[in-house]
Write a protein that holds these residues in place. Structure first.
Motif, PDB file in Angstrom:
ATOM      1  N   SER A   1       7.233   7.793 -11.729  1.00  0.00           N
ATOM      2  CA  SER A   1       5.947   7.180 -11.357  1.00  0.00           C
ATOM      3  C   SER A   1       5.850   5.753 -11.885  1.00  0.00           C
ATOM      4  O   SER A   1       4.855   5.346 -12.472  1.00  0.00           O
ATOM      5  CB  SER A   1       4.766   8.009 -11.885  1.00  0.00           C
TER       6      SER A   1
ATOM      7  N   ASP B  50       0.842  -1.200   0.000  1.00  0.00           N
ATOM      8  CA  ASP B  50       0.000   0.000   0.000  1.00  0.00           C
ATOM      9  C   ASP B  50       0.878   1.251   0.000  1.00  0.00           C
ATOM     10  O   ASP B  50       0.607   2.221  -0.721  1.00  0.00           O
ATOM     11  CB  ASP B  50      -0.918   0.012   1.222  1.00  0.00           C
ATOM     12  N   ARG B  51       1.942   1.245   0.817  1.00  0.00           N
ATOM     13  CA  ARG B  51       2.847   2.405   0.866  1.00  0.00           C
ATOM     14  C   ARG B  51       3.541   2.597  -0.481  1.00  0.00           C
ATOM     15  O   ARG B  51       3.745   3.730  -0.937  1.00  0.00           O
ATOM     16  CB  ARG B  51       3.875   2.228   1.984  1.00  0.00           C
TER      17      ARG B  51
ATOM     18  N   ARG C 156       9.299   3.270  -7.416  1.00  0.00           N
ATOM     19  CA  ARG C 156       9.596   2.350  -6.345  1.00  0.00           C
ATOM     20  C   ARG C 156       9.904   0.964  -6.916  1.00  0.00           C
ATOM     21  O   ARG C 156       9.302   0.545  -7.902  1.00  0.00           O
ATOM     22  CB  ARG C 156       8.420   2.240  -5.362  1.00  0.00           C
TER      23      ARG C 156
ATOM     24  N   ARG D  93       1.850   6.870  -6.866  1.00  0.00           N
ATOM     25  CA  ARG D  93       0.799   7.821  -7.238  1.00  0.00           C
ATOM     26  C   ARG D  93       1.235   9.263  -6.962  1.00  0.00           C
ATOM     27  O   ARG D  93       0.718  10.211  -7.575  1.00  0.00           O
ATOM     28  CB  ARG D  93      -0.489   7.512  -6.479  1.00  0.00           C
ATOM     29  N   ALA D  94       2.175   9.431  -6.034  1.00  0.00           N
ATOM     30  CA  ALA D  94       2.684  10.771  -5.713  1.00  0.00           C
ATOM     31  C   ALA D  94       3.805  11.207  -6.653  1.00  0.00           C
ATOM     32  O   ALA D  94       4.392  12.266  -6.466  1.00  0.00           O
ATOM     33  CB  ALA D  94       3.173  10.805  -4.268  1.00  0.00           C
TER      34      ALA D  94
ATOM     35  N   MET E  78       2.364   1.881  -3.436  1.00  0.00           N
ATOM     36  CA  MET E  78       1.429   2.490  -4.378  1.00  0.00           C
ATOM     37  C   MET E  78       1.207   3.966  -4.062  1.00  0.00           C
ATOM     38  O   MET E  78       1.061   4.786  -4.975  1.00  0.00           O
ATOM     39  CB  MET E  78       0.107   1.745  -4.379  1.00  0.00           C
ATOM     40  N   GLU E  79       1.184   4.323  -2.801  1.00  0.00           N
ATOM     41  CA  GLU E  79       1.030   5.730  -2.434  1.00  0.00           C
ATOM     42  C   GLU E  79       2.178   6.560  -2.989  1.00  0.00           C
ATOM     43  O   GLU E  79       1.973   7.671  -3.511  1.00  0.00           O
ATOM     44  CB  GLU E  79       0.963   5.868  -0.908  1.00  0.00           C
ATOM     45  N   SER E  80       3.396   6.028  -2.904  1.00  0.00           N
ATOM     46  CA  SER E  80       4.566   6.748  -3.406  1.00  0.00           C
ATOM     47  C   SER E  80       4.510   6.906  -4.921  1.00  0.00           C
ATOM     48  O   SER E  80       4.815   7.973  -5.465  1.00  0.00           O
ATOM     49  CB  SER E  80       5.849   6.008  -3.008  1.00  0.00           C
TER      50      SER E  80
ATOM     51  N   ARG F  69      -4.836  -2.959  -6.086  1.00  0.00           N
ATOM     52  CA  ARG F  69      -4.623  -1.611  -5.549  1.00  0.00           C
ATOM     53  C   ARG F  69      -4.177  -0.620  -6.626  1.00  0.00           C
ATOM     54  O   ARG F  69      -3.989   0.552  -6.341  1.00  0.00           O
ATOM     55  CB  ARG F  69      -3.566  -1.648  -4.432  1.00  0.00           C
TER      56      ARG F  69
ATOM     57  N   CYS G  62      -3.908   2.778 -13.010  1.00  0.00           N
ATOM     58  CA  CYS G  62      -2.517   2.725 -13.459  1.00  0.00           C
ATOM     59  C   CYS G  62      -2.394   1.836 -14.696  1.00  0.00           C
ATOM     60  O   CYS G  62      -3.243   0.993 -14.953  1.00  0.00           O
ATOM     61  CB  CYS G  62      -1.620   2.152 -12.360  1.00  0.00           C
TER      62      CYS G  62
END
Length: 239
Positions: free
Chosen positions: A188, A46-47, A58, A53-54, A49-51, A80, A84
């Motif tokens: 990204s 989850d973390r 990763r 999307r920001a 994917m957050e990165s 998740r 994308c």
């Protein structure tokens, strides 16, 4: 997501993936699909994917023994990654001698952008994939071409690349993938690779890793009981 999704698992992996996917349960806290006993692993994905999307790239290597649930975690990440671009590949033991076979799987949905690459890079990748004739391409140019291709795709929306069974990738594909993962920055792009703990690391050493272990006894017992319809001897259950 159309052609960016693969058409399904490789023959012979169906049973293993179905078994892994029986782990999916509902979290009592948020009612979102979760994998039983995999809270730590799911939180890490989850973390990630957050990165992405920001606007950050990763890379993560899921390392664990055969059947431990790495493919299920890749599928969790896929769930998740709504909105994308998705590119998937899986190493195939019988294709390990076919240079760039794995890389072709991963890049096939992106090849409509091949003409947008710098000339030498486009030529190298087209030759590697048999789209044109020529001498064996320079591995450096192949790696640069894949990096450029991913960056170009990710300009429109985040790109998530999932590679399963990396221990069975051909050497050329593994080298190109390792090259790319060490040069991603703010494109990204997420690259998540599943590899067996005892397998060839395929140049993945030094990349961020998540070690995937077996389930705790309580979770393993609950999972087993969820798929057993009749009584089971307690000694058999323990085993």
């Amino acid at each position: 997501m159309g052609p960016w999704l693969d058409v399904g698992p490789q023959p012979g992996r169906l049973a293993a993936r179905e078994a892994e996917q029986t782990c999916v349960v509902m979290s009592s806290s948020d009612l979102e699909p979760r994998l039983r006993g995999r809270r730590r692993e799911c939180a890490a994905l989850d973390r990630l994917m957050e990165s992405v999307r920001a606007g950050q790239s990763r890379v993560l290597v899921l390392r664990g023994e055969a059947g431990v649930g790495k493919t299920a975690l890749l599928d969790y990440l896929l769930e998740r990654a709504s909105g994308c671009r998705i590119a998937r590949a899986a190493g195939v033991e019988s294709e390990m001698e076919l240079t760039f076979a794995g890389l072709q799987q991963l890049c096939a949905p992106m090849l409509d952008r091949l003409r947008r690459l710098p000339g030498p890079q486009g030529d190298a990748l087209a030759t590697a994939f048999g789209l044109r004739g020529g001498d064996a391409p320079d591995p450096f140019l192949v790696g640069l071409a894949v990096l450029s291709l991913m960056s170009d795709v990710a300009e429109e929306r985040p790109l998530v690349c999932l590679v399963d069974d990396a221990q069975w990738l051909d050497r050329g594909s593994a080298q190109a993938l390792a090259f790319v993962t060490r040069r991603l920055a703010a494109e990204s792009v997420a690259v998540v690779v599943a590899v067996r703990e005892s397998g060839d690391d395929q140049g993945l050493t030094g990349l961020p890793e998540l070690l995937v272990r077996g389930l705790a006894d309580r979770d393993a017992r609950a999972l087993l009981e969820s798929v057993i319809t009749g009584p089971l001897d307690e000694r058999v259950l323990d085993r």
